[in-house]
Design a protein around this motif. Structure first.
Motif, PDB file in Angstrom:
ATOM      1  N   PRO A  89       0.520 -11.010   3.885  1.00 31.00           N
ATOM      2  CA  PRO A  89       1.215 -10.305   2.858  1.00 31.00           C
ATOM      3  C   PRO A  89       0.519  -8.923   2.457  1.00 31.00           C
ATOM      4  N   LEU A  90      -0.452  -8.509   2.861  1.00 31.69           N
ATOM      5  CA  LEU A  90      -1.026  -7.320   2.612  1.00 31.69           C
ATOM      6  C   LEU A  90      -1.155  -6.454   3.614  1.00 31.69           C
ATOM      7  N   ALA A  91      -1.129  -5.012   3.297  1.00 35.03           N
ATOM      8  CA  ALA A  91      -1.359  -3.733   4.108  1.00 35.03           C
ATOM      9  C   ALA A  91      -2.666  -3.389   3.731  1.00 35.03           C
ATOM     10  N   THR A  92      -3.396  -2.717   4.551  1.00 37.20           N
ATOM     11  CA  THR A  92      -4.596  -2.089   4.253  1.00 37.20           C
ATOM     12  C   THR A  92      -4.514  -0.693   4.232  1.00 37.20           C
ATOM     13  N   LEU A  93      -4.832  -0.045   3.365  1.00 34.33           N
ATOM     14  CA  LEU A  93      -4.227   1.327   3.030  1.00 34.33           C
ATOM     15  C   LEU A  93      -5.773   2.056   2.999  1.00 34.33           C
ATOM     16  N   MET A  94      -5.796   3.477   3.352  1.00 31.33           N
ATOM     17  CA  MET A  94      -6.739   4.421   3.222  1.00 31.33           C
ATOM     18  C   MET A  94      -6.443   5.229   2.040  1.00 31.33           C
ATOM     19  N   GLY A  95      -7.392   5.309   0.936  1.00 29.80           N
ATOM     20  CA  GLY A  95      -7.195   6.145  -0.084  1.00 29.80           C
ATOM     21  C   GLY A  95      -8.547   6.617  -0.774  1.00 29.80           C
ATOM     22  N   THR A  96      -8.386   7.245  -1.874  1.00 32.71           N
ATOM     23  CA  THR A  96      -9.672   7.779  -2.501  1.00 32.71           C
ATOM     24  C   THR A  96      -9.889   7.032  -3.884  1.00 32.71           C
ATOM     25  N   ASN A  97     -11.283   6.611  -4.016  1.00 33.78           N
ATOM     26  CA  ASN A  97     -11.431   5.798  -5.329  1.00 33.78           C
ATOM     27  C   ASN A  97     -11.874   6.977  -6.376  1.00 33.78           C
ATOM     28  N   ALA A  98     -12.211   6.402  -7.669  1.00 30.89           N
ATOM     29  CA  ALA A  98     -12.434   7.458  -8.759  1.00 30.89           C
ATOM     30  C   ALA A  98     -13.489   8.252  -8.553  1.00 30.89           C
ATOM     31  N   SER A  99     -14.698   7.929  -7.533  1.00 31.79           N
ATOM     32  CA  SER A  99     -15.846   8.631  -7.447  1.00 31.79           C
ATOM     33  C   SER A  99     -15.664   9.746  -6.179  1.00 31.79           C
ATOM     34  N   GLY A 100     -14.304   9.871  -5.568  1.00 31.87           N
ATOM     35  CA  GLY A 100     -14.017  10.668  -4.682  1.00 31.87           C
ATOM     36  C   GLY A 100     -14.401  10.291  -3.363  1.00 31.87           C
ATOM     37  N   MET A 101     -14.664   8.912  -2.913  1.00 33.76           N
ATOM     38  CA  MET A 101     -14.955   8.554  -1.785  1.00 33.76           C
ATOM     39  C   MET A 101     -13.738   7.856  -1.365  1.00 33.76           C
ATOM     40  N   THR A 102     -13.531   8.187   0.225  1.00 33.31           N
ATOM     41  CA  THR A 102     -12.450   7.629   0.926  1.00 33.31           C
ATOM     42  C   THR A 102     -12.864   6.179   1.244  1.00 33.31           C
ATOM     43  N   ILE A 103     -11.823   5.293   0.826  1.00 31.99           N
ATOM     44  CA  ILE A 103     -11.950   3.863   1.012  1.00 31.99           C
ATOM     45  C   ILE A 103     -10.867   3.246   1.582  1.00 31.99           C
ATOM     46  N   GLN A 104     -11.042   1.991   2.248  1.00 35.05           N
ATOM     47  CA  GLN A 104     -10.004   1.191   2.668  1.00 35.05           C
ATOM     48  C   GLN A 104      -9.828   0.022   1.688  1.00 35.05           C
ATOM     49  N   PHE A 105      -8.611  -0.362   1.274  1.00 32.44           N
ATOM     50  CA  PHE A 105      -8.297  -1.289   0.215  1.00 32.44           C
ATOM     51  C   PHE A 105      -6.781  -2.111   0.531  1.00 32.44           C
ATOM     52  N   PRO A 106      -6.867  -3.581   0.547  1.00 36.39           N
ATOM     53  CA  PRO A 106      -5.761  -4.262   0.634  1.00 36.39           C
ATOM     54  C   PRO A 106      -4.637  -4.248  -0.317  1.00 36.39           C
ATOM     55  N   VAL A 107      -3.566  -3.815  -0.024  1.00 33.04           N
ATOM     56  CA  VAL A 107      -2.472  -3.945  -1.171  1.00 33.04           C
ATOM     57  C   VAL A 107      -1.221  -4.672  -0.763  1.00 33.04           C
ATOM     58  N   GLN A 108      -0.602  -5.520  -1.570  1.00 32.57           N
ATOM     59  CA  GLN A 108       0.730  -6.329  -1.174  1.00 32.57           C
ATOM     60  C   GLN A 108       1.514  -5.387  -0.609  1.00 32.57           C
ATOM     61  N   THR A 109       2.144  -5.606   0.669  1.00 31.26           N
ATOM     62  CA  THR A 109       2.996  -4.801   1.394  1.00 31.26           C
ATOM     63  C   THR A 109       4.321  -4.944   0.410  1.00 31.26           C
ATOM     64  N   ALA A 110       4.779  -5.644  -0.319  1.00 33.49           N
ATOM     65  CA  ALA A 110       5.996  -5.595  -1.231  1.00 33.49           C
ATOM     66  C   ALA A 110       5.751  -4.423  -2.024  1.00 33.49           C
ATOM     67  N   ASN A 111       4.848  -4.263  -2.451  1.00 31.34           N
ATOM     68  CA  ASN A 111       4.378  -3.192  -3.401  1.00 31.34           C
ATOM     69  C   ASN A 111       4.230  -1.799  -3.090  1.00 31.34           C
ATOM     70  N   LEU A 112       4.753  -1.459  -1.851  1.00 26.88           N
ATOM     71  CA  LEU A 112       4.763  -0.107  -1.200  1.00 26.88           C
ATOM     72  C   LEU A 112       6.102   0.219  -0.829  1.00 26.88           C
ATOM     73  N   GLU A 113       6.288   1.517  -0.830  1.00 23.72           N
ATOM     74  CA  GLU A 113       7.521   2.262  -0.224  1.00 23.72           C
ATOM     75  C   GLU A 113       7.105   3.340   0.500  1.00 23.72           C
ATOM     76  N   ARG A 114       7.883   3.900   1.452  1.00 22.70           N
ATOM     77  CA  ARG A 114       7.552   5.081   2.077  1.00 22.70           C
ATOM     78  C   ARG A 114       7.415   6.483   1.241  1.00 22.70           C
ATOM     79  N   ALA A 115       6.480   7.045   1.429  1.00 15.48           N
ATOM     80  CA  ALA A 115       6.263   8.287   0.464  1.00 15.48           C
ATOM     81  C   ALA A 115       7.143   9.592   1.080  1.00 15.48           C
TER      82      ALA A 115
END
Length: 117
Positions: free
Chosen positions: A91-117
């Motif tokens: 039920p998770l999608a793996t996203l690539m984003g930025t953390n508070a330190s400015g690093m690009t990271i991969q992080f799992p997020v529930q797919t139900a909590n996403l919508e197209r940008a």
């Protein structure tokens, strides 16, 4: 004050009601994959099938609409890029984003909590 009756009466419908049941039967087939090419073709076909069935594709930009369970220092901002979305497997999608330190990271997020940008 009028008195309420506590008596129950069985009401029969004027016609017989028959229950309806709809279901799907899934069968199992056995297939022998006897060459490296056949195995590779099978895996690739399954990848394509799952990719078509997924609500988001690799490289889609998505908004996180519910941030429950995501620490504020992870995934700064609400728009990220999908790396993997396989709802048949997880039920998770793996996203690539930025953390508070400015690093690009991969992080799992529930797919139900996403919508197209």
């Amino acid at each position: 004050m009028p008195r309420r009756s506590t008596r129950c009466e069985l009401v029969t419908p004027p016609c017989e009601v028959r229950p309806v049941l709809t279901f799907t039967k899934t069968g199992t087939t056995t297939e022998a994959l006897d060459t490296p090419e056949a195995i590779a073709d099978h895996v690739h076909a399954e990848f394509l099938r799952r990719t078509e069935a997924a609500p988001f594709r690799f490289d889609d930009r998505v908004c996180i609409i519910l941030r429950g369970g995501i620490p504020p220092e992870f995934m700064v901002g609400n728009v990220d890029t999908v790396i993997l979305c396989d709802p048949e497997f997880s039920p998770l999608a793996t996203l690539m984003g930025t953390n508070a330190s400015g690093m690009t990271i991969q992080f799992p997020v529930q797919t139900a909590n996403l919508e197209r940008a």
